[in-house]
Design a protein around this motif. Structure first.
Motif, PDB file in Angstrom:
ATOM      1  N   PHE A 172       0.809  -1.222   0.000  1.00  0.00           N
ATOM      2  CA  PHE A 172       0.000   0.000   0.000  1.00  0.00           C
ATOM      3  C   PHE A 172       0.845   1.276   0.000  1.00  0.00           C
ATOM      4  CE2 PHE A 172      -2.992  -3.101   1.886  1.00  0.00           C
ATOM      5  CZ  PHE A 172      -4.050  -2.942   0.996  1.00  0.00           C
ATOM      6  N   GLU A 173       2.114   1.176  -0.378  1.00  0.00           N
ATOM      7  CA  GLU A 173       2.977   2.351  -0.360  1.00  0.00           C
ATOM      8  C   GLU A 173       2.542   3.395  -1.389  1.00  0.00           C
ATOM      9  OE1 GLU A 173       7.791   3.305  -0.045  1.00  0.00           O
ATOM     10  OE2 GLU A 173       7.036   1.243  -0.191  1.00  0.00           O
ATOM     11  N   PHE A 174       1.934   2.940  -2.503  1.00  0.00           N
ATOM     12  CA  PHE A 174       1.431   3.869  -3.510  1.00  0.00           C
ATOM     13  C   PHE A 174       0.117   4.529  -3.086  1.00  0.00           C
ATOM     14  CE2 PHE A 174       3.623   1.014  -6.771  1.00  0.00           C
ATOM     15  CZ  PHE A 174       4.681   1.897  -6.955  1.00  0.00           C
ATOM     16  N   ALA A 175      -0.578   3.966  -2.098  1.00  0.00           N
ATOM     17  CA  ALA A 175      -1.970   4.327  -1.811  1.00  0.00           C
ATOM     18  C   ALA A 175      -2.200   5.811  -1.527  1.00  0.00           C
ATOM     19  CB  ALA A 175      -2.516   3.461  -0.675  1.00  0.00           C
ATOM     20  N   PRO A 176      -1.442   6.453  -0.612  1.00  0.00           N
ATOM     21  CA  PRO A 176      -1.740   7.870  -0.329  1.00  0.00           C
ATOM     22  C   PRO A 176      -1.714   8.743  -1.574  1.00  0.00           C
ATOM     23  CG  PRO A 176      -0.247   6.979   1.322  1.00  0.00           C
ATOM     24  CD  PRO A 176      -0.348   5.951   0.235  1.00  0.00           C
ATOM     25  N   LEU A 177      -0.678   8.586  -2.403  1.00  0.00           N
ATOM     26  CA  LEU A 177      -0.591   9.372  -3.637  1.00  0.00           C
ATOM     27  C   LEU A 177      -1.626   8.894  -4.653  1.00  0.00           C
ATOM     28  CD1 LEU A 177       0.825  11.549  -5.296  1.00  0.00           C
ATOM     29  CD2 LEU A 177       2.502   9.827  -6.002  1.00  0.00           C
ATOM     30  N   GLY A 178      -1.838   7.575  -4.736  1.00  0.00           N
ATOM     31  CA  GLY A 178      -2.804   7.027  -5.683  1.00  0.00           C
ATOM     32  C   GLY A 178      -4.213   7.516  -5.419  1.00  0.00           C
ATOM     33  N   ILE A 179      -4.596   7.629  -4.151  1.00  0.00           N
ATOM     34  CA  ILE A 179      -5.939   8.104  -3.804  1.00  0.00           C
ATOM     35  C   ILE A 179      -6.123   9.551  -4.255  1.00  0.00           C
ATOM     36  CG2 ILE A 179      -7.447   8.668  -1.862  1.00  0.00           C
ATOM     37  CD1 ILE A 179      -6.286   6.180  -0.445  1.00  0.00           C
ATOM     38  N   VAL A 180      -5.070  10.359  -4.125  1.00  0.00           N
ATOM     39  CA  VAL A 180      -5.137  11.742  -4.600  1.00  0.00           C
ATOM     40  C   VAL A 180      -5.382  11.761  -6.107  1.00  0.00           C
ATOM     41  CG1 VAL A 180      -3.856  13.892  -4.891  1.00  0.00           C
ATOM     42  CG2 VAL A 180      -3.683  12.619  -2.741  1.00  0.00           C
ATOM     43  N   PHE A 181      -4.680  10.892  -6.845  1.00  0.00           N
ATOM     44  CA  PHE A 181      -4.859  10.841  -8.298  1.00  0.00           C
ATOM     45  C   PHE A 181      -6.259  10.355  -8.659  1.00  0.00           C
ATOM     46  CE2 PHE A 181      -0.530  11.816  -8.552  1.00  0.00           C
ATOM     47  CZ  PHE A 181      -0.167  12.010  -9.874  1.00  0.00           C
ATOM     48  N   VAL A 182      -6.787   9.407  -7.907  1.00  0.00           N
ATOM     49  CA  VAL A 182      -8.165   8.955  -8.138  1.00  0.00           C
ATOM     50  C   VAL A 182      -9.134  10.111  -7.943  1.00  0.00           C
ATOM     51  CG1 VAL A 182     -10.021   7.540  -7.179  1.00  0.00           C
ATOM     52  CG2 VAL A 182      -7.805   6.514  -7.653  1.00  0.00           C
ATOM     53  N   GLY A 183      -8.913  10.898  -6.891  1.00  0.00           N
ATOM     54  CA  GLY A 183      -9.766  12.065  -6.654  1.00  0.00           C
ATOM     55  C   GLY A 183      -9.686  13.081  -7.776  1.00  0.00           C
ATOM     56  N   ILE A 184      -8.472  13.317  -8.282  1.00  0.00           N
ATOM     57  CA  ILE A 184      -8.294  14.255  -9.400  1.00  0.00           C
ATOM     58  C   ILE A 184      -9.035  13.750 -10.637  1.00  0.00           C
ATOM     59  CG2 ILE A 184      -6.603  15.201 -11.023  1.00  0.00           C
ATOM     60  CD1 ILE A 184      -4.587  15.218  -8.695  1.00  0.00           C
ATOM     61  N   CYS A 185      -8.870  12.470 -10.922  1.00  0.00           N
ATOM     62  CA  CYS A 185      -9.524  11.880 -12.093  1.00  0.00           C
ATOM     63  C   CYS A 185     -11.046  11.955 -11.961  1.00  0.00           C
ATOM     64  CB  CYS A 185      -9.068  10.427 -12.254  1.00  0.00           C
ATOM     65  SG  CYS A 185      -9.680   9.603 -13.744  1.00  0.00           S
ATOM     66  N   MET A 186     -11.562  11.640 -10.770  1.00  0.00           N
ATOM     67  CA  MET A 186     -13.009  11.659 -10.561  1.00  0.00           C
ATOM     68  C   MET A 186     -13.553  13.073 -10.703  1.00  0.00           C
ATOM     69  SD  MET A 186     -15.137   9.995  -7.376  1.00  0.00           S
ATOM     70  CE  MET A 186     -14.272   8.442  -7.600  1.00  0.00           C
ATOM     71  N   LEU A 187     -12.862  14.047 -10.125  1.00  0.00           N
ATOM     72  CA  LEU A 187     -13.305  15.447 -10.231  1.00  0.00           C
ATOM     73  C   LEU A 187     -13.311  15.904 -11.683  1.00  0.00           C
ATOM     74  CD1 LEU A 187     -14.085  18.083  -8.777  1.00  0.00           C
ATOM     75  CD2 LEU A 187     -11.643  18.615  -8.617  1.00  0.00           C
ATOM     76  N   TYR A 188     -12.274  15.549 -12.424  1.00  0.00           N
ATOM     77  CA  TYR A 188     -12.185  15.931 -13.837  1.00  0.00           C
ATOM     78  C   TYR A 188     -13.326  15.319 -14.649  1.00  0.00           C
ATOM     79  CZ  TYR A 188     -10.327  16.134 -18.621  1.00  0.00           C
ATOM     80  OH  TYR A 188     -10.169  16.336 -19.973  1.00  0.00           O
TER      81      TYR A 188
END
Length: 584
Positions: A172-188
């Protein structure tokens, strides 16, 4: 000498990857063979890709994902979509569900499950599927970077880094940054993306039946009014979106003085299906009855159904005649819809590719057999088989236990995945033959064949040479400039070749750059993983894009218009955020 041989093999590989003259797995095996034969690598080094943790882990994850699909666990989640009647809420819920699933299940498998569900639900509500399918693909990619097992690329980057530099990532080392990217993608996708997405109509309505452009093969009977006409005269002037690609006689295109239509010829027509049907009616053309025994009961109800060639399908690379498709499925292929509608040969001689959509004429009772075939995805409205709650729950528990054991450090990720696959077999949640079929061997061979190229780049000094050039050009601007260069290099390469291939090319350069600059290699490796796993600007850059391209009736420009801004947003976010989560 080894350096020049490696660079020559690399140049050849890039050319073949970009031009798609050969399948990516074939190119990878050719690369591996060339490296061994030329002496750049020893036999042990050349075959090291087959024993790589990444290769084994990806194979295991295919099996674990297949169990969730087979027992209805993922479909049960997707069924929530069918109850939503608000278009905005439907898109939001779909994105949330896909992000939750794709973080742990291979994203192509996720899209394969959600694709018919989204088509069915959107069509039932009379919404254009084109408003949802690109978001489905993009979100599956964005969610894949949240965990180490979300995509094969993450595992590949981790394995290469461990082998070359002893640096790796936790589950889960990618998770904190990955969740931010998921949020960016969803908002877009919920804001700008909704405005940019095209409306390609609702399949199943009279005016939009079989949305999309097809190539069809029609027989010219004795009574046809097309006889005696030249190719450009066959389509009546009143029909604007149909064209005759070829006049086929004895399986070959005819030109010159012989290029007038004769009885018994076959015409390749390209255009919207309703226009092809109009030409067929106007010129009294027929679909050829290739085999009379396919008619079966003449009183049986026949339907037209669209099916897509799925990832890892046994149909890929084969022709309809070569596999005796009609006899196998009791169905005739009336048309083919694919990314490039450049078919110039009889349809039964066309090699099938991922994402091809076949328009079939089949008895109604054959539809269930088509749905049961893992090599095809039946598009359009369909009833889902009710999952077995016990087996679905048990499959989920095995997956959760596998992830939990790896996350707690009790076993390595590979060990936990292999134990999970063993549990599936012991509990009878998947049959051994199904487990073998679940593995996309093209991906496995691609990984095994291309991994030695990374070893060769490091061993020959090719990676150090590229790193020295990068440092000489950008070194004065600091590590942030190197991070930006690595991300852009990977992102651009991924738009034109396999995401795994681009990662293999850039990881050695990233490691050599980090070593030369005296910085932690993790930020650069994260940049490679994220850039290679999120490719939005073309329909050929990622398997999920190819799948939704044909099903949604999109144009190439749709991906450029919607995906390119998202690529720019992701690149900017990566340059700003990666150093915050993974300091130099």
């Amino acid at each position: 000498m080894a350096l020049w041989l490696t660079l020559g093999i690399l140049a050849g590989a890039i050319y073949l990857f970009v031009t798609e003259r050969l399948r990516v797995d074939v190119v990878a095996l050719l690369v591996m063979t060339a490296l061994v034969v030329t002496g750049v690598l020893s036999m042990t080094e050349g075959l090291s890709g087959f024993s790589s943790q990444a290769t084994i882990m990806v194979a295991a994850m295919f099996v674990l994902s297949a169990s969730l699909q087979r027992n209805g666990a993922v479909a049960a989640i997707g069924e929530v979509l069918s109850r939503i009647r608000s278009q905005w809420l439907f898109l939001l819920v779909m994105l949330v569900l896909v992000s939750c699933v794709a973080a742990f299940v291979n994203n192509t498998a996720t899209v394969a499950v959600f694709l018919p569900l989204v088509l069915a639900a959107s069509t039932a509500n009379r919404w254009a599927p084109s408003k949802f399918l690109i978001p489905l693909s993009y979100m599956s990619q964005a969610a894949g970077v949240c965990t180490l097992i979300g995509t094969s690329t993450n595992l590949l980057v981790d394995a290469m880094a461990r082998d070359a530099a002893g640096v790796g990532f936790t589950l889960f080392e990618f998770a904190p940054l990955g969740i931010v990217f998921v949020g960016i993608c969803m908002l877009y996708l919920m804001t700008v993306g909704r405005w940019l997405l095209p409306d390609r109509g609702v399949p199943g309505t009279a005016e939009n039946e079989h949305v999309g452009r097809y190539v069809a093969e029609l027989l010219v009977p004795e009574e046809s009014s097309a006889i005696g006409l030249r190719r450009n005269q066959v389509v009546p002037a009143s029909i604007d979106d149909a064209v005759v690609l070829e006049i086929l006689r004895d399986g070959r295109a005819v030109y010159g003085a012989d290029a007038e239509v004769r009885a018994g010829d076959r015409l390749l027509l390209r255009g919207e299906w309703k226009h092809i049907a109009a030409v067929r009616k106007a010129r009294r053309l027929k679909f050829d009855h290739v085999a009379r025994d396919l008619d079966g009961d003449i009183d049986a109800e026949r339907v037209q159904v669209e099916v897509m060639v799925s990832p890892g399908s046994h149909l890929i690379g084969h022709t309809l005649s070569g596999m005796r498709f009609g006899h196998m499925y009791r169905a005739r292929v009336h048309g083919i819809h694919r990314r490039l509608l450049d078919v110039r040969q009889p349809l039964d001689h066309v090699q099938l590719n991922l994402g091809d959509v076949l328009l079939l004429d089949a008895p109604a009772r054959a539809i269930e057999d088509l749905r049961a075939d893992k090599g095809m995805i039946v598009l359009g409205t369909r009833k889902q088989a009710r999952p077995d709650p016990f087996r679905a729950t048990l499959s989920v528990l095995v997956m959760v236990a596998t992830i939990g054991v790896a996350a707690l450090g009790w076993l390595s990720i590979v060990e936990a995945a292999l134990v999970g696959c063993g549990a599936l077999l012991v509990f009878g949640l998947i049959e051994p033959d199904e487990a073998y079929r679940a593995i996309d061997w093209r991906v496995i061979l691609l990984l095994a064949g291309i991994l030695p190229l990374g070893v060769a780049l490091q061993k020959s000094g090719g990676a150090a040479l590229a790193a020295d050039f990068m440092i000489g050009t950008l070194g004065g601007f600091g590590p942030l400039a190197a991070l930006a260069a690595v991300y852009l290099m990977t992102s651009i390469a991924t738009e034109f070749m396999s995401n795994n291939a681009s990662a293999v090319l850039v990881v050695p350069i990233a490691l050599a750059t980090a070593e030369s600059m005296g910085i932690d290699p993790k930020p650069l490796l994260v940049a490679v993983a994220f850039a290679a796993s999120t490719s939005f600007a073309t329909p050929i850059s990622y398997q999920t894009n190819t799948m939704v391209f044909t099903a949604g009736g999109y144009r190439f420009s749709d991906f450029v218009r919607i995906g390119l801004p998202l690529n720019v947003v992701f690149c900017t976010a990566a340059i700003v955020l990666i150093p915050r989560f993974f300091p130099f």
